[in-house]
Design an enzyme around this catalytic site. Structure first.
Site, PDB file in Angstrom:
ATOM      1  N   ASP A  34       0.824  -1.211   0.000  1.00 51.21           N
ATOM      2  CA  ASP A  34       0.000   0.000   0.000  1.00 51.21           C
ATOM      3  C   ASP A  34       0.857   1.260   0.000  1.00 51.21           C
ATOM      4  OD1 ASP A  34      -2.222   1.548   2.471  1.00 51.21           O
ATOM      5  OD2 ASP A  34      -1.942   1.911   0.323  1.00 51.21           O
ATOM      6  N   ASP A 218      -1.549   5.521  -5.262  1.00 49.98           N
ATOM      7  CA  ASP A 218      -1.985   4.670  -4.153  1.00 49.98           C
ATOM      8  C   ASP A 218      -2.297   3.246  -4.606  1.00 49.98           C
ATOM      9  OD1 ASP A 218      -4.548   4.942  -1.528  1.00 49.98           O
ATOM     10  OD2 ASP A 218      -2.960   3.479  -1.936  1.00 49.98           O
TER      11      ASP A 218
HETATM   12  N1  LIG Z   1      -4.532   3.183   0.781  1.00 46.66           N
HETATM   13  C1  LIG Z   1      -5.788   2.425   0.830  1.00 46.66           C
HETATM   14  C2  LIG Z   1      -5.666   1.279   1.785  1.00 46.66           C
HETATM   15  O1  LIG Z   1      -4.704   0.344   1.336  1.00 46.66           O
HETATM   16  C3  LIG Z   1      -6.961   0.560   2.012  1.00 46.66           C
HETATM   17  S1  LIG Z   1      -6.793  -0.443   3.461  1.00 46.66           S
HETATM   18  C4  LIG Z   1      -7.838  -1.754   3.174  1.00 46.66           C
HETATM   19  C5  LIG Z   1      -9.104  -1.725   3.748  1.00 46.66           C
HETATM   20  C6  LIG Z   1      -9.958  -2.816   3.570  1.00 46.66           C
HETATM   21  C7  LIG Z   1      -9.559  -3.905   2.781  1.00 46.66           C
HETATM   22  C8  LIG Z   1      -8.299  -3.908   2.207  1.00 46.66           C
HETATM   23  C9  LIG Z   1      -7.439  -2.825   2.377  1.00 46.66           C
HETATM   24  C10 LIG Z   1      -8.069   1.582   2.224  1.00 46.66           C
HETATM   25  O2  LIG Z   1      -8.767   1.833   1.011  1.00 46.66           O
HETATM   26  C11 LIG Z   1      -8.202   2.995   0.397  1.00 46.66           C
HETATM   27  C12 LIG Z   1      -6.987   3.311   1.246  1.00 46.66           C
HETATM   28  O3  LIG Z   1      -7.458   2.829   2.491  1.00 46.66           O
END
Ligand SMILES: N[C@H]1[C@H](O)[C@@H](Sc2ccccc2)[C@@H]2OC[C@H]1O2
Length: 330
Positions: A34, A218
């Protein structure tokens, strides 16, 4: 050193999962890389059983190289309102065979329902800037910031693909993964994100419209979230498209063939094929489909997520004092 790890898509490319190894002997977990956050956290033996539904667990007590970081804790909430939190260990973490000792591994003692429901996601590997790391009272460095000291170059690359496995590479720019030249634009890390300037857009074969707006790269966001005006302009060209308040975005008949969307990134252009923007059906008959481009809801910057990133080879270049993002076709 350098290395390469798989980026395996879940259904509809909702997210890409990457195997990493934690501890001695290595425990393999599949995490969501991420670039929009900066915590490495995992489901663990300390995650309540009723919050675990199929995820692999990191058990620090089974690792001879783990040690608890006394008094440290973490708590994070994401753009989609999901959240998690817990305590902190240090252990050896390998991603794509690049092994880093003493990496802060944040183990979850609480996770929100979205994470519990996602059986194939064992945690997140945050590769935004360490200034966003939530460990307290002493902030920790991301795996990439620790790895950059031993990588041949302080870079990692994303080669995400449409409905197919791609790769994240570390410390190397693999020429076999892109075509033509890489165009670099400066990144602004002052908010902890890989933030950069957009220069405009065009819909289908229409003329390019200049528009100045910022966005973050992102890899953890599924869709491309752009300024409301741009999104409205795009869906004017999609037959039967409408903003569906209950679905929370633009939908259209699945038979529609959305036009390509061209994003201006500084002097270069990123073409997102219309097929990527026919994201997925919202009903079991496959009649109505959800758009892969949606509004950024006026949060002040756009979120260039996987629908856009998978159309490019992207270089996250953390050259000290001047981070950059490289974009190439493939
Ligand atoms: N940067 C992104 C992150 O990786 C995900 S965290 C996530 C949440 C549920 C399921 C899987 C991942 C969330 O959605 C957009 C932003 O925050």
């Amino acid at each position: 050193s350098s290395g390469s790890a798989l980026a395996d898509p879940e259904q509809n490319d909702i997210q890409y999962l990457t195997p990493i190894q934690i501890g001695t002997p290595p425990q393999t977990l599949n995490v969501d890389v991420d670039s929009g956050s900066s915590d490495l956290w995992v489901f663990s033996s300390e995650t309540p059983e009723d919050s675990v539904q199929g995820q692999a667990l990191y058990d620090p007590s089974k690792s001879s190289t783990s040690e608890e970081v006394q008094g440290a804790s973490w708590q994070i909430s994401y753009g989609d309102q999901s959240s998690s939190g817990g305590v902190v260990y240090r252990d050896t973490v390998a991603v794509g065979n690049v092994s880093i000792k003493g990496q802060a591994v944040e183990v979850a003692t609480t996770v929100s329902a979205q994470f519990t429901r996602d059986a194939s996601n064992d945690g997140l590997l945050g590769l935004a800037f360490s200034s966003l790391n939530t460990v307290s009272p002493q902030q920790e460095s991301t795996w990439f910031d620790n790895a950059a000291k031993v990588l041949d170059h302080p870079v990692w690359t994303a080669d995400l693909k449409y409905h197919a496995a791609g790769t994240y590479d570390f410390g190397v720019i693999d020429k076999s993964k892109y075509a033509g030249k890489i165009t670099y634009v400066n990144a602004n890390s002052s908010d902890g994100f890989w933030m950069f300037d957009m220069s405009g857009y065009s819909v289908g074969n229409s003329t390019f419209k200049t528009a100045q707006f910022q966005g973050i790269a992102d890899t953890g966001t599924t869709l491309a979230l752009l300024p409301e005006q741009v999104v409205r302009d795009y869906y004017r060209s999609v037959r039967g498209a409408k903003l569906d308040y209950f679905q929370g975005g633009y939908v259209f008949p699945c038979g529609a063939r959305p036009p390509n969307f061209v994003l201006g990134i500084g002097p270069t252009r990123l073409t997102i094929p219309g097929t990527y923007i026919n994201y997925a059906p919202i009903d079991s008959f496959g009649r109505t489909c959800f758009g892969g481009i949606q509004s950024d809801d006026g949060i002040g910057f756009s979120i260039i997520g996987d629908v856009a990133l998978k159309a490019a080879f992207v270089v996250f270049d953390a050259t000290p004092d001047q981070p950059r993002l490289g974009w190439a076709s493939k």
